[in-house]
Design a protein around this motif. Sequence first.
Motif, PDB file in Angstrom:
ATOM      1  N   PRO A  37       0.850  -1.565  -0.243  1.00 51.91           N
ATOM      2  CA  PRO A  37      -0.469  -0.045  -0.154  1.00 51.91           C
ATOM      3  C   PRO A  37       0.983   1.488   0.379  1.00 51.91           C
ATOM      4  O   PRO A  37      -0.145   2.695   0.230  1.00 51.91           O
ATOM      5  CB  PRO A  37      -0.884  -0.262   1.617  1.00 51.91           C
ATOM      6  N   PHE A  38       2.076   1.429  -0.003  1.00 43.95           N
ATOM      7  CA  PHE A  38       3.264   2.201  -0.620  1.00 43.95           C
ATOM      8  C   PHE A  38       2.789   3.528  -0.876  1.00 43.95           C
ATOM      9  O   PHE A  38       2.513   5.031  -0.600  1.00 43.95           O
ATOM     10  CB  PHE A  38       4.608   2.476  -0.877  1.00 43.95           C
ATOM     11  N   PRO A  39       2.085   3.441  -2.700  1.00 44.73           N
ATOM     12  CA  PRO A  39       1.490   4.538  -2.759  1.00 44.73           C
ATOM     13  C   PRO A  39       0.261   4.927  -2.248  1.00 44.73           C
ATOM     14  O   PRO A  39       0.631   6.644  -2.241  1.00 44.73           O
ATOM     15  CB  PRO A  39       1.080   4.223  -4.217  1.00 44.73           C
ATOM     16  N   VAL A  40      -0.638   4.350  -1.863  1.00 46.46           N
ATOM     17  CA  VAL A  40      -1.651   5.771  -1.033  1.00 46.46           C
ATOM     18  C   VAL A  40      -0.823   5.873   0.917  1.00 46.46           C
ATOM     19  O   VAL A  40      -1.471   6.865   0.648  1.00 46.46           O
ATOM     20  CB  VAL A  40      -2.755   4.184  -0.354  1.00 46.46           C
ATOM     21  N   VAL A  41      -0.181   5.272   1.524  1.00 48.40           N
ATOM     22  CA  VAL A  41       0.604   5.925   1.768  1.00 48.40           C
ATOM     23  C   VAL A  41       1.130   7.197   1.942  1.00 48.40           C
ATOM     24  O   VAL A  41       1.133   8.095   2.685  1.00 48.40           O
ATOM     25  CB  VAL A  41       0.793   4.676   3.281  1.00 48.40           C
ATOM     26  N   PHE A  54       1.736   0.546   9.131  1.00 44.84           N
ATOM     27  CA  PHE A  54       1.060  -0.291   7.906  1.00 44.84           C
ATOM     28  C   PHE A  54       1.326  -1.263   7.638  1.00 44.84           C
ATOM     29  O   PHE A  54       2.833  -1.495   7.902  1.00 44.84           O
ATOM     30  CB  PHE A  54       0.779   0.496   6.246  1.00 44.84           C
ATOM     31  N   LEU A  55       0.879  -2.597   6.564  1.00 41.13           N
ATOM     32  CA  LEU A  55       1.098  -4.002   6.449  1.00 41.13           C
ATOM     33  C   LEU A  55       1.225  -3.876   5.856  1.00 41.13           C
ATOM     34  O   LEU A  55       0.532  -3.393   4.509  1.00 41.13           O
ATOM     35  CB  LEU A  55       0.362  -4.732   7.334  1.00 41.13           C
ATOM     36  N   TRP A  60       5.260  -4.765   8.226  1.00 40.21           N
ATOM     37  CA  TRP A  60       5.136  -3.799   8.794  1.00 40.21           C
ATOM     38  C   TRP A  60       6.386  -1.977   8.440  1.00 40.21           C
ATOM     39  O   TRP A  60       7.464  -2.329   8.944  1.00 40.21           O
ATOM     40  CB  TRP A  60       4.894  -3.461  10.742  1.00 40.21           C
ATOM     41  N   HIS A  61       5.439  -1.285   8.233  1.00 39.27           N
ATOM     42  CA  HIS A  61       6.759  -0.108   7.884  1.00 39.27           C
ATOM     43  C   HIS A  61       5.470   1.232   8.535  1.00 39.27           C
ATOM     44  O   HIS A  61       5.201   1.452   9.592  1.00 39.27           O
ATOM     45  CB  HIS A  61       6.549  -0.110   6.716  1.00 39.27           C
ATOM     46  N   LEU A  62       6.577   2.285   8.857  1.00 42.68           N
ATOM     47  CA  LEU A  62       6.564   3.149   9.410  1.00 42.68           C
ATOM     48  C   LEU A  62       7.262   4.354   8.062  1.00 42.68           C
ATOM     49  O   LEU A  62       8.167   3.830   7.642  1.00 42.68           O
ATOM     50  CB  LEU A  62       6.805   4.217  10.572  1.00 42.68           C
TER      51      LEU A  62
END
Length: 142
Positions: A37-41, A54-55, A60-62
């Motif tokens: 989901p990187f583009p949306v985040v 987010f996963l 998991w990432h910040l």
Amino acid sequence: QDGATFESLVVSNSLDTTTRMENGDLGYVAPNNMADPFPVVIANTGVGEVSDPFLSADGWHLLKVKDRRTSPPKTRAEMRPEIVTFLTLNQVSKILRRLRTEAQIEKGQKTTNIVPDSALSLESEGDLLKEQPASDEQGREL
């Protein structure tokens, strides 16, 4: 919350061996070239802000958005191949349209004269395509 910087927390807590020692810096990225989901985040995180956790498929990432930039406009030299292609296809379209308009299709007759009486040539000035009489050397058959 304790006042530590994002970068210092990345170095001490991140499991990402690729970017951990770079303070988590990915550099400038094209979001649409990244996995969901990187583009949306990225789109929903303001400059200077840290995203909610987010996963993704990798875990998991910040994410902290430091800056945004747009691609610089293409130079004339970079655009030249696209322009040439566009103009070429435009001229081909005009030729096809004219040939379809002038075509006379007669059912049941064979013809050996399949080359038109006039040949098309590219000119550098005025109309790009002008009719010129076909010479006998060009022939009448394919």
